[in-house]
Design a protein around this motif. Structure first.
Motif, mmCIF file in Angstrom:
data_model
loop_
_atom_site.group_PDB
_atom_site.id
_atom_site.type_symbol
_atom_site.label_atom_id
_atom_site.label_comp_id
_atom_site.label_asym_id
_atom_site.label_seq_id
_atom_site.Cartn_x
_atom_site.Cartn_y
_atom_site.Cartn_z
ATOM 1 N N GLY A 135 70.052 121.647 39.752
ATOM 2 C CA GLY A 135 69.650 122.035 38.580
ATOM 3 C C GLY A 135 70.509 122.645 37.830
ATOM 4 O O GLY A 135 71.695 122.490 37.483
ATOM 5 N N LEU A 136 70.090 124.007 37.187
ATOM 6 C CA LEU A 136 71.195 124.579 36.189
ATOM 7 C C LEU A 136 71.216 126.237 36.433
ATOM 8 O O LEU A 136 70.200 126.679 36.618
ATOM 9 C CB LEU A 136 70.625 124.365 34.697
ATOM 10 N N ASP A 137 72.478 126.815 36.477
ATOM 11 C CA ASP A 137 72.363 128.119 36.656
ATOM 12 C C ASP A 137 73.262 128.892 35.722
ATOM 13 O O ASP A 137 74.498 128.780 35.895
ATOM 14 C CB ASP A 137 72.860 128.695 38.019
ATOM 15 N N ARG A 178 68.133 129.461 37.195
ATOM 16 C CA ARG A 178 68.208 130.551 36.839
ATOM 17 C C ARG A 178 68.911 130.813 35.599
ATOM 18 O O ARG A 178 70.199 130.259 35.164
ATOM 19 C CB ARG A 178 69.397 131.274 37.715
ATOM 20 N N ASP A 179 68.174 131.639 34.702
ATOM 21 C CA ASP A 179 68.404 131.899 33.168
ATOM 22 C C ASP A 179 68.639 130.666 32.526
ATOM 23 O O ASP A 179 69.478 130.555 31.413
ATOM 24 C CB ASP A 179 69.708 132.704 33.228
ATOM 25 N N ALA A 180 68.056 129.461 32.854
ATOM 26 C CA ALA A 180 68.170 128.170 32.053
ATOM 27 C C ALA A 180 66.990 127.615 31.945
ATOM 28 O O ALA A 180 66.870 126.337 31.777
ATOM 29 C CB ALA A 180 69.111 127.427 32.948
ATOM 30 N N HIS A 181 65.874 128.133 31.678
ATOM 31 C CA HIS A 181 64.632 127.707 31.724
ATOM 32 C C HIS A 181 64.474 126.355 30.798
ATOM 33 O O HIS A 181 63.793 125.339 31.164
ATOM 34 C CB HIS A 181 63.276 128.499 31.696
ATOM 35 N N GLY A 204 60.246 131.865 36.216
ATOM 36 C CA GLY A 204 59.839 131.733 34.999
ATOM 37 C C GLY A 204 58.647 132.815 34.728
ATOM 38 O O GLY A 204 58.128 133.445 35.558
ATOM 39 N N ASP A 205 57.878 132.513 33.461
ATOM 40 C CA ASP A 205 56.903 133.349 33.177
ATOM 41 C C ASP A 205 55.374 132.518 32.919
ATOM 42 O O ASP A 205 55.561 131.419 33.552
ATOM 43 C CB ASP A 205 56.884 134.200 31.940
ATOM 44 N N ALA A 206 54.218 133.168 32.656
ATOM 45 C CA ALA A 206 53.087 132.223 32.718
ATOM 46 C C ALA A 206 53.096 131.027 31.824
ATOM 47 O O ALA A 206 52.696 130.165 32.002
ATOM 48 C CB ALA A 206 52.100 133.125 32.271
ATOM 49 N N GLU A 207 53.853 131.325 30.458
ATOM 50 C CA GLU A 207 53.977 130.413 29.610
ATOM 51 C C GLU A 207 54.736 128.961 30.081
ATOM 52 O O GLU A 207 54.213 127.778 30.320
ATOM 53 C CB GLU A 207 54.876 130.593 28.316
ATOM 54 N N MET A 208 55.852 129.553 30.822
ATOM 55 C CA MET A 208 56.672 128.318 31.702
ATOM 56 C C MET A 208 55.772 127.703 32.484
ATOM 57 O O MET A 208 55.898 126.552 32.912
ATOM 58 C CB MET A 208 57.996 129.064 32.191
ATOM 59 N N ALA A 209 55.011 128.422 33.476
ATOM 60 C CA ALA A 209 54.362 127.912 34.442
ATOM 61 C C ALA A 209 53.255 126.900 34.075
ATOM 62 O O ALA A 209 53.234 125.898 34.627
ATOM 63 C CB ALA A 209 53.579 128.871 35.299
ATOM 64 N N ARG A 210 52.504 127.430 32.895
ATOM 65 C CA ARG A 210 51.581 126.254 32.363
ATOM 66 C C ARG A 210 52.445 124.945 31.794
ATOM 67 O O ARG A 210 51.777 123.979 31.925
ATOM 68 C CB ARG A 210 50.786 126.854 31.056
#
Length: 302
Positions: A135-137, A178-181, A204-210
């Motif tokens: 992934g990305l970090d 990590r810090d790269a959503h 992430g947060d709820a928006e990213m989860a959706r």
């Protein structure tokens, strides 16, 4: 491919003990009545006052109601260890990859292509069921620094190569983000995600989860879900469809409350599962059945 020899009797590396106050493994929680799986752990890392052997880790896990583990990797050595462990133990599946923080190191040495070729070979093993973690970090790759820019290019090239390997071998992809959503999601959309893509230790947060769930991805939650300052993760869990939820330890890291700071291990999964069930307002046994089914959907039978 066949990995010759037994699982190494030495660890790939040891977790630093500097500044850590309590190196004792926590007491075992009450076992789960319905077994689940630890979707992501690093049992090649020695930790604590005593480093538990792989057999000891698996015995403790079984006693806690953990049916199996997915052993994740971050470099060539740990990937080989993971495949050897999975070949030797029916309760272990392997995930093989070059970690995004290691990709720039291989690239700087002119060895990234060689490393990716080694991962390609290991991924052909029938007990290798995921490419991960990749992934990305951006935490260690400052955008403004010239070296950071080069490191980010190496991370992106490595990530896309790993995506291609997951699709080539028809196995899952375990993402470290990590810090790269935004860049992770955009890369998956641009090159096309594998059929089974997991956000390991979802951060992430709820928006990213959706958005991730709408993309058909799985979200794996670890012990940091229980941390006081992790409301974003609890919000994300609340909006994630049940069929997209996984659980992990990321052992020996991210030990759940009330054992935060002490060594983590797969036998502590029940602590996080019970916390998840309370947050979701569901019965623990029902959540366990769902988590187990989701794990098998992603990785296949152990």
């Amino acid at each position: 491919m066949t990995v010759t020899g037994e699982v190494p009797d030495t660890y790939v590396r040891e977790r630093s003990k500097d500044g850590r106050r309590d190196l004792r493994y926590p007491e075992a929680p009450a076992p789960l009545a319905v077994p689940v799986y630890d979707n992501h752990c690093h049992l090649e890392i020695a930790d604590g006052e005593i480093g538990l052997s792989l057999d000891e880790q698996l015995d403790r896990a079984v006693s806690a109601g953990i049916a199996g583990v997915v052993q994740a990797s971050g470099d060539i050595e740990s990937s080989r260890w993971a495949v050897a462990a999975a070949e030797a133990h029916p309760r272990v599946l392997a995930a093989v990859a070059i970690h995004p923080n290691d990709a720039p190191v291989y690239a700087a040495a002119g060895r990234l292509d060689e490393a990716l070729a080694a991962i390609d070979e290991l991924a052909a093993h029938p007990r290798a069921r995921a490419i991960g973690e990749t992934g990305l970090d951006y935490f260690r790759t400052p955008e403004a620094a010239e070296t950071g820019t080069a490191e980010r290019r190496a991370q992106h090239a490595s990530f896309e190569a790993h995506i291609a390997l997951a699709k080539k071998h028809g196995i899952a992809l375990q993402i470290h983000d990590r810090d790269a959503h935004r860049d992770v999601l955009d890369a998956l959309a641009r090159v096309g995600a594998p059929e089974r893509t997991v956000f390991h230790c979802f951060s992430g947060d709820a928006e990213m989860a959706r958005e991730a769930a709408e993309g058909g991805y799985w979200l794996s939650f670890a012990g940091n879900l229980t941390f006081k300052n992790a409301q974003n993760l609890r919000d994300a869990l609340a909006v994630t469809p049940r069929e997209r939820i996984l659980v992990e330890t990321d052992a020996p890291f991210l030990t759940p409350v009330p054992h935060r700071g002490r060594p983590n291990a797969p036998y502590l999964v029940p602590v996080t599962v019970r916390f998840m069930a309370a947050e979701l307002g569901v019965e623990v046994d029902d959540l366990c059945a769902r988590l187990a089914a989701n794990t098998l959907d992603v990785y296949g039978a152990f």
